[in-house]
Motif scaffolding. Structure first.
Motif, PDB file in Angstrom:
ATOM      1  N   VAL A 111       0.837  -1.209   0.000  1.00 34.07           N
ATOM      2  CA  VAL A 111       0.000   0.000   0.000  1.00 34.07           C
ATOM      3  C   VAL A 111       0.868   1.254   0.000  1.00 34.07           C
ATOM      4  CG1 VAL A 111      -1.742   1.303   1.280  1.00 34.07           C
ATOM      5  CG2 VAL A 111      -1.845  -1.202   1.235  1.00 34.07           C
ATOM      6  N   ARG A 112       0.687   2.078  -1.013  1.00 31.62           N
ATOM      7  CA  ARG A 112       1.349   3.390  -1.014  1.00 31.62           C
ATOM      8  C   ARG A 112       0.419   4.394  -0.343  1.00 31.62           C
ATOM      9  NH1 ARG A 112       2.281   3.416  -7.219  1.00 31.62           N
ATOM     10  NH2 ARG A 112       3.827   1.789  -7.455  1.00 31.62           N
ATOM     11  N   PRO A 113       0.972   5.418   0.307  1.00 27.64           N
ATOM     12  CA  PRO A 113       0.095   6.385   0.990  1.00 27.64           C
ATOM     13  C   PRO A 113      -0.984   6.966   0.075  1.00 27.64           C
ATOM     14  CG  PRO A 113       2.377   6.749   1.626  1.00 27.64           C
ATOM     15  CD  PRO A 113       2.402   5.699   0.558  1.00 27.64           C
ATOM     16  N   ASP A 114      -0.631   7.220  -1.192  1.00 31.57           N
ATOM     17  CA  ASP A 114      -1.642   7.791  -2.105  1.00 31.57           C
ATOM     18  C   ASP A 114      -2.284   6.727  -2.990  1.00 31.57           C
ATOM     19  OD1 ASP A 114       0.679   7.309  -3.445  1.00 31.57           O
ATOM     20  OD2 ASP A 114       0.697   9.176  -4.574  1.00 31.57           O
ATOM     21  N   GLY A 115      -2.111   5.463  -2.650  1.00 30.25           N
ATOM     22  CA  GLY A 115      -2.783   4.381  -3.369  1.00 30.25           C
ATOM     23  C   GLY A 115      -2.220   4.162  -4.763  1.00 30.25           C
ATOM     24  N   ASN A 116      -3.040   3.583  -5.603  1.00 35.79           N
ATOM     25  CA  ASN A 116      -2.663   3.316  -6.993  1.00 35.79           C
ATOM     26  C   ASN A 116      -3.255   4.439  -7.846  1.00 35.79           C
ATOM     27  OD1 ASN A 116      -2.654   2.417  -9.686  1.00 35.79           O
ATOM     28  ND2 ASN A 116      -2.709   0.274  -9.060  1.00 35.79           N
ATOM     29  N   THR A 117      -2.432   5.404  -8.158  1.00 40.17           N
ATOM     30  CA  THR A 117      -2.956   6.615  -8.817  1.00 40.17           C
ATOM     31  C   THR A 117      -3.482   6.325 -10.225  1.00 40.17           C
ATOM     32  OG1 THR A 117      -0.684   7.166  -9.405  1.00 40.17           O
ATOM     33  CG2 THR A 117      -1.597   8.249  -7.475  1.00 40.17           C
ATOM     34  N   ARG A 118      -2.893   5.360 -10.892  1.00 38.94           N
ATOM     35  CA  ARG A 118      -3.396   5.023 -12.245  1.00 38.94           C
ATOM     36  C   ARG A 118      -4.782   4.418 -12.162  1.00 38.94           C
ATOM     37  NH1 ARG A 118       0.709   1.669 -15.747  1.00 38.94           N
ATOM     38  NH2 ARG A 118      -0.990   1.872 -17.219  1.00 38.94           N
ATOM     39  N   ALA A 119      -4.968   3.515 -11.176  1.00 35.50           N
ATOM     40  CA  ALA A 119      -6.288   2.891 -11.012  1.00 35.50           C
ATOM     41  C   ALA A 119      -7.329   3.935 -10.605  1.00 35.50           C
ATOM     42  CB  ALA A 119      -6.212   1.776  -9.969  1.00 35.50           C
ATOM     43  N   LEU A 120      -6.929   4.853  -9.734  1.00 33.30           N
ATOM     44  CA  LEU A 120      -7.874   5.891  -9.284  1.00 33.30           C
ATOM     45  C   LEU A 120      -8.280   6.786 -10.452  1.00 33.30           C
ATOM     46  CD1 LEU A 120      -6.235   6.788  -5.853  1.00 33.30           C
ATOM     47  CD2 LEU A 120      -8.422   5.635  -6.215  1.00 33.30           C
ATOM     48  N   LYS A 121      -7.315   7.085 -11.324  1.00 33.96           N
ATOM     49  CA  LYS A 121      -7.616   7.920 -12.488  1.00 33.96           C
ATOM     50  C   LYS A 121      -8.592   7.194 -13.422  1.00 33.96           C
ATOM     51  CE  LYS A 121      -5.091  10.571 -15.876  1.00 33.96           C
ATOM     52  NZ  LYS A 121      -3.871  10.636 -16.642  1.00 33.96           N
ATOM     53  N   LEU A 122      -8.368   5.910 -13.579  1.00 32.92           N
ATOM     54  CA  LEU A 122      -9.254   5.114 -14.430  1.00 32.92           C
ATOM     55  C   LEU A 122     -10.671   5.074 -13.856  1.00 32.92           C
ATOM     56  CD1 LEU A 122      -9.552   3.140 -16.825  1.00 32.92           C
ATOM     57  CD2 LEU A 122      -8.744   1.316 -15.315  1.00 32.92           C
ATOM     58  N   LEU A 123     -10.759   4.871 -12.541  1.00 36.94           N
ATOM     59  CA  LEU A 123     -12.086   4.859 -11.901  1.00 36.94           C
ATOM     60  C   LEU A 123     -12.801   6.181 -12.136  1.00 36.94           C
ATOM     61  CD1 LEU A 123     -11.305   3.137  -8.465  1.00 36.94           C
ATOM     62  CD2 LEU A 123     -12.741   2.241 -10.306  1.00 36.94           C
ATOM     63  N   ASP A 124     -12.062   7.257 -11.987  1.00 39.31           N
ATOM     64  CA  ASP A 124     -12.660   8.584 -12.148  1.00 39.31           C
ATOM     65  C   ASP A 124     -13.072   8.834 -13.592  1.00 39.31           C
ATOM     66  OD1 ASP A 124     -13.394  11.060 -11.003  1.00 39.31           O
ATOM     67  OD2 ASP A 124     -11.696  11.985 -12.025  1.00 39.31           O
ATOM     68  N   GLN A 125     -12.353   8.238 -14.525  1.00 39.95           N
ATOM     69  CA  GLN A 125     -12.684   8.430 -15.938  1.00 39.95           C
ATOM     70  C   GLN A 125     -13.985   7.716 -16.311  1.00 39.95           C
ATOM     71  OE1 GLN A 125      -9.856   6.632 -18.638  1.00 39.95           O
ATOM     72  NE2 GLN A 125     -10.815   7.539 -20.441  1.00 39.95           N
ATOM     73  N   VAL A 126     -14.195   6.535 -15.733  1.00 33.96           N
ATOM     74  CA  VAL A 126     -15.316   5.689 -16.170  1.00 33.96           C
ATOM     75  C   VAL A 126     -16.548   5.811 -15.270  1.00 33.96           C
ATOM     76  CG1 VAL A 126     -16.007   3.272 -16.560  1.00 33.96           C
ATOM     77  CG2 VAL A 126     -13.754   4.070 -17.297  1.00 33.96           C
ATOM     78  N   PHE A 127     -16.317   6.030 -13.966  1.00 39.45           N
ATOM     79  CA  PHE A 127     -17.432   6.020 -13.009  1.00 39.45           C
ATOM     80  C   PHE A 127     -17.648   7.378 -12.372  1.00 39.45           C
ATOM     81  CE2 PHE A 127     -15.915   1.477 -12.412  1.00 39.45           C
ATOM     82  CZ  PHE A 127     -17.015   0.886 -13.010  1.00 39.45           C
ATOM     83  N   THR A 128     -18.861   7.543 -11.875  1.00 41.98           N
ATOM     84  CA  THR A 128     -19.156   8.652 -10.988  1.00 41.98           C
ATOM     85  C   THR A 128     -19.782   8.057  -9.730  1.00 41.98           C
ATOM     86  OG1 THR A 128     -20.289  10.775 -10.813  1.00 41.98           O
ATOM     87  CG2 THR A 128     -21.446   9.051 -12.017  1.00 41.98           C
TER      88      THR A 128
END
Ligand code: SF4
Length: 354
Positions: A241-258
């Motif tokens: 676990v990185r303190p800011d998580g998986n930034t690529r995965a978070l960006k992908l989630l934000d791109q596809v979901f609300t």
């Protein structure tokens, strides 16, 4: 520190009753399998939380999946644990036995592959899981959009963990002193989304891995925070676990979901605790595309899954536990999933490590 030293240190450190919730179903199973309770002082109570994705899927969502399976020309692709969860009048396993096309997949990508092999039929993927699995769904939806796939859609039942923790933290009856936070989910979201738990509610928090040592050290950290009166979010799972998580995965989630409201079994509708597809991906939303309505539905008579999931009772306190409800004939999803706390209690009951 060796595990026996950690247990001895715990025994010396605890001077009052403490209630800790392990949020994740994988933690629950590991605690049973490794006999972690037998290493804890009696003052520490470990209660299981809502961290099994199959278990928190609402009755109405199961009913909607069954309705989809009954539609001619439809293939339902789902993870294996979803098959035996009883709906109001049927289950996906029963529908499959009756000849409907329900297929078990191990990934969202496999569901899209099925759609590619069956261009004259609609493949609906039942997207279940927390932040750990939702990035894979997002990636597949984006791939379907790039390919222009027109016979693929998603019944999005994903859940987001922090809003559910907020609900539990604010429940005065539960009186949770500390959360053992889920390692898997945290690999995606990092530490920050949990901070409100310590800052607003004064609850100790430790992100932990899944070995017995990880869990024991997590409990030790919770005790340390309580004894020093310094609640915080501390990760003991730095190898993943990185303190800011998986930034690529978070960006992908934000791109596809609300964010959207979601219905959790036993916890009810929790604001912003689910995902809805955002434009231009809404064309893959199964309810919108196929005219499906997901409605609330009553749980089976006597089933206390909701109270189990919110830590109000232990599974053996459900009147159906081990009698009407067993892993062979489950009444509720907590007895179906391999990570369900009823299934774990049933499997290990009578064992000296329970
Ligand atoms: Fe639900 Fe069965 Fe667990 Fe009772 S024992 S809470 S019916 S899963």
């Amino acid at each position: 520190m060796h595990i026996s030293n950690a247990a001895a240190l715990l025994a010396r450190s605890v001077d009052r009753p403490m209630r800790f919730m392990e949020v994740c179903g994988t933690h629950t199973v590991s605690i049973f399998r490794n006999g972690v309770r037998s290493l804890l002082p009696t003052e520490i109570s470990l209660i299981s939380g809502p961290g099994c994705p199959v278990c928190v899927t609402s009755q109405g969502e199961i009913n909607a999946a069954v309705e989809l399976a009954r539609r001619p020309g439809t293939i339902v692709a789902t993870y294996g644990d979803m098959l035996r969860v009883p709906g109001g009048s049927s289950s996906l396993a029963a529908e499959r036995a009756a000849g409907r096309d329900v297929r078990v997949v191990t990934s969202a990508a496999e569901a899209l592959h099925i759609a590619g092999e069956n261009p004259d039929r609609e493949t609906v993927f039942l997207a279940v899981g927390f932040e750990t699995t939702s990035p894979a769904t997002a990636a597949v939806v984006r791939e379907a959009a790039e390919k222009g796939t027109s016979n693929f859609s998603v019944l999005c039942l994903h859940k987001v963990v922090p809003p559910a923790l907020q609900l539990l933290a604010s429940d005065k009856e539960l009186q949770i002193d500390g959360f053992l936070l889920p390692g898997h989910v945290s690999t995606i979201i990092g530490e920050a989304p949990y901070r409100f738990l310590s800052e607003e509610y004064g609850i100790a928090c430790a992100i932990a891995g899944f070995e017995a040592e990880d869990i024991l050290f997590g409990v030790l950290e919770l005790v340390r925070q309580i004894r020093t009166d310094k609640p915080a979010v501390r990760s003991l799972y730095r190898r993943a676990v990185r303190p800011d998580g998986n930034t690529r995965a978070l960006k992908l989630l934000d791109q596809v979901f609300t964010a959207s409201d979601a219905s959790w079994r036993g916890l009810g509708v929790i604001p912003a605790s689910g995902y809805a597809l955002r434009e231009p991906f809404r064309i893959f939303d199964a309810p919108g595309k196929l005219g499906l309505t997901v409605t609330e539905a009553p749980v089976p008579d006597g089933c206390r899954c909701g109270d189990v999931l919110s830590g109000l009772i232990l599974p053996p306190e459900c009147p159906l536990f081990g009698t009407a409800c067993t892993p062979v004939n489950p009444v509720g999803p907590c007895m179906v999933s391999s990570e369900g706390s009823c299934a774990a209690h049933y499997k290990y009951q009578g064992s000296e490590i329970l």
